[in-house]
Design an enzyme around this catalytic site. Structure first.
Site, short mmCIF file in Angstrom:
data_model
loop_
_atom_site.label_atom_id
_atom_site.label_comp_id
_atom_site.label_asym_id
_atom_site.label_seq_id
_atom_site.Cartn_x
_atom_site.Cartn_y
_atom_site.Cartn_z
N ASP A 43 -9.59 -26.43 96.64
CA ASP A 43 -8.86 -27.21 97.62
C ASP A 43 -7.35 -27.07 97.39
OD1 ASP A 43 -11.27 -28.15 98.60
OD2 ASP A 43 -11.27 -29.91 97.28
N ASP A 49 -1.11 -34.66 93.99
CA ASP A 49 -2.36 -34.51 93.22
C ASP A 49 -2.05 -34.26 91.75
OD1 ASP A 49 -4.31 -34.62 95.37
OD2 ASP A 49 -3.66 -32.62 95.96
N GLU A 72 -10.60 -33.85 88.81
CA GLU A 72 -10.84 -32.86 89.85
C GLU A 72 -9.75 -31.79 89.88
OE1 GLU A 72 -10.83 -33.03 94.67
OE2 GLU A 72 -12.04 -34.54 93.64
N GLU A 73 -8.58 -32.11 89.33
CA GLU A 73 -7.44 -31.19 89.38
C GLU A 73 -7.38 -30.23 88.20
OE1 GLU A 73 -5.84 -31.13 92.12
OE2 GLU A 73 -6.87 -32.93 92.84
N ASP A 95 -10.89 -38.72 90.23
CA ASP A 95 -10.27 -38.00 91.34
C ASP A 95 -8.95 -38.72 91.55
OD1 ASP A 95 -9.37 -36.86 93.65
OD2 ASP A 95 -11.19 -37.22 94.82
N LEU A 97 -6.37 -38.49 93.44
CA LEU A 97 -5.88 -38.80 94.78
C LEU A 97 -6.90 -38.32 95.81
CD1 LEU A 97 -3.42 -40.33 95.72
CD2 LEU A 97 -2.27 -38.16 96.10
N ASP A 98 -7.92 -39.11 96.03
CA ASP A 98 -8.92 -38.79 97.03
C ASP A 98 -8.30 -38.86 98.43
OD1 ASP A 98 -11.82 -38.56 97.98
OD2 ASP A 98 -11.18 -40.42 98.94
N GLU A 239 -16.66 -37.84 92.42
CA GLU A 239 -16.78 -38.56 93.68
C GLU A 239 -18.20 -39.10 93.90
OE1 GLU A 239 -13.61 -36.02 96.36
OE2 GLU A 239 -15.40 -35.01 95.60
#
Length: 291
Positions: A43, A49, A72-73, A95, A97-98, A239
């Site tokens: 992404d 993020d 996630e990053e 996560d 910054l969803d 998530e």
């Protein structure tokens, strides 16, 4: 209301104190890190993020009793000085910054977190707490523990209890389905056509906002496996599991289309999954509809 485990309470308190700073820090960080920059899931990676991830890693990894941090990053688990499999420490997955793609249009987004009593990647059944911060018109936190689900209003880095023992309303009102409609499998589309005749559409492009509507009004949120991406879009560790844990603790159900998200054996850290959460009857109907 406080969490009974002091380490989990410190994790939650740290995220609470960070929430106001993260929200304010979004200003001026709406662009991509660099051209073609992407996170481990492919992404687009925005400045916000990376900044939110670095802030949370620095603060959460310094907590005594947190042995692993994963985001996630980042491509791999960060060792914080302990092994959850052999020591009395937890793993925290976030996560940061969803829904960060909503930065461009200035819509809602949030932070998701899960505290696992196991080394990552781990089954959702090993979660001892999970929740999310929603950066909406008001900043709120929903926190699920083994005892209850609570909702807080966030002000000045502190959290004020709004509701305790949160449960999904018995009479569902809203639905939100992700993915492009032409990319939906036929069986999911058939289910969606039934639901859209019964409930009101609420979909904003950030799972946190959509799930919070379901938790408030009752209903169903789904991001199915697509024809172009059968494995789904959302990440299980960051998530699917935390949101599944919140909804199940609130009396609802989670599913990957066949079983509870919390029972899925993960094969790798950034594993994707279809995500379906909501009132029990709506999730049962979905599982019956999917081939």
């Amino acid at each position: 209301m406080t969490v009974s485990d002091p380490v989990v309470e410190e994790v939650v308190a740290t995220i609470s104190r960070s929430a106001t700073e993260i929200r304010q820090g979004l200003i001026g960080r709406r662009g991509a890190v660099e051209e073609d920059a992407a996170n481990p899931s492919g992404d687009t990676q925005l400045e916000a993020d990376v900044w939110a991830d670095e802030l949370l890693e620095d603060r959460l990894s310094s907590i005594g009793g947190v042995g692993q941090y994963a985001s996630e990053e980042q491509p791999a688990v960060v060792d914080c000085g302990g092994d959850p499999e052999t020591e009395d420490v937890y793993a925290v997955a976030v996560d940061p910054l969803d829904g960060s793609s909503n930065l461009e249009s200035n819509n809602a987004m949030g932070t998701i977190f899960g505290v696992y009593d196991a080394a990552l990647p781990a089954r959702g059944e090993t979660l001892v707490a999970a929740g999310y911060v929603l950066y909406g018109p008001i900043t709120t936190m929903v926190l699920a523990t083994e005892e209850t689900v609570s909702e807080y209003e966030m002000t000045g880095g502190e959290r004020r209890l709004l509701r305790r023992d949160v449960t999904l309303p018995d009479d569902p009102v809203v639905y939100g389905f992700g993915g492009r409609v032409p990319d939906w499998p036929d069986d999911f589309e058939s289910y969606a056509r039934e639901i859209e005749r019964e409930l009101k559409l609420r979909y904003g492009g950030a799972m946190i906002g959509d799930v919070n509507q379901v938790l408030t009004y009752g209903g169903v949120f789904s991001y199915p496996g697509l024809e172009s991406r059968p494995e789904g879009k959302l990440r299980l560790q960051f998530e699917g599991n935390p949101i599944g844990y919140v909804v199940e603790r609130a009396g609802g159900r989670s599913s990957d289309g066949e079983r509870s998200l919390l029972t899925v054996d993960p094969e790798e850290l950034h594993q994707r999954t279809p995500v379906h959460v909501g009132n029990e009857g709506l999730i049962e109907r979905l599982e019956d509809a999917l081939e």
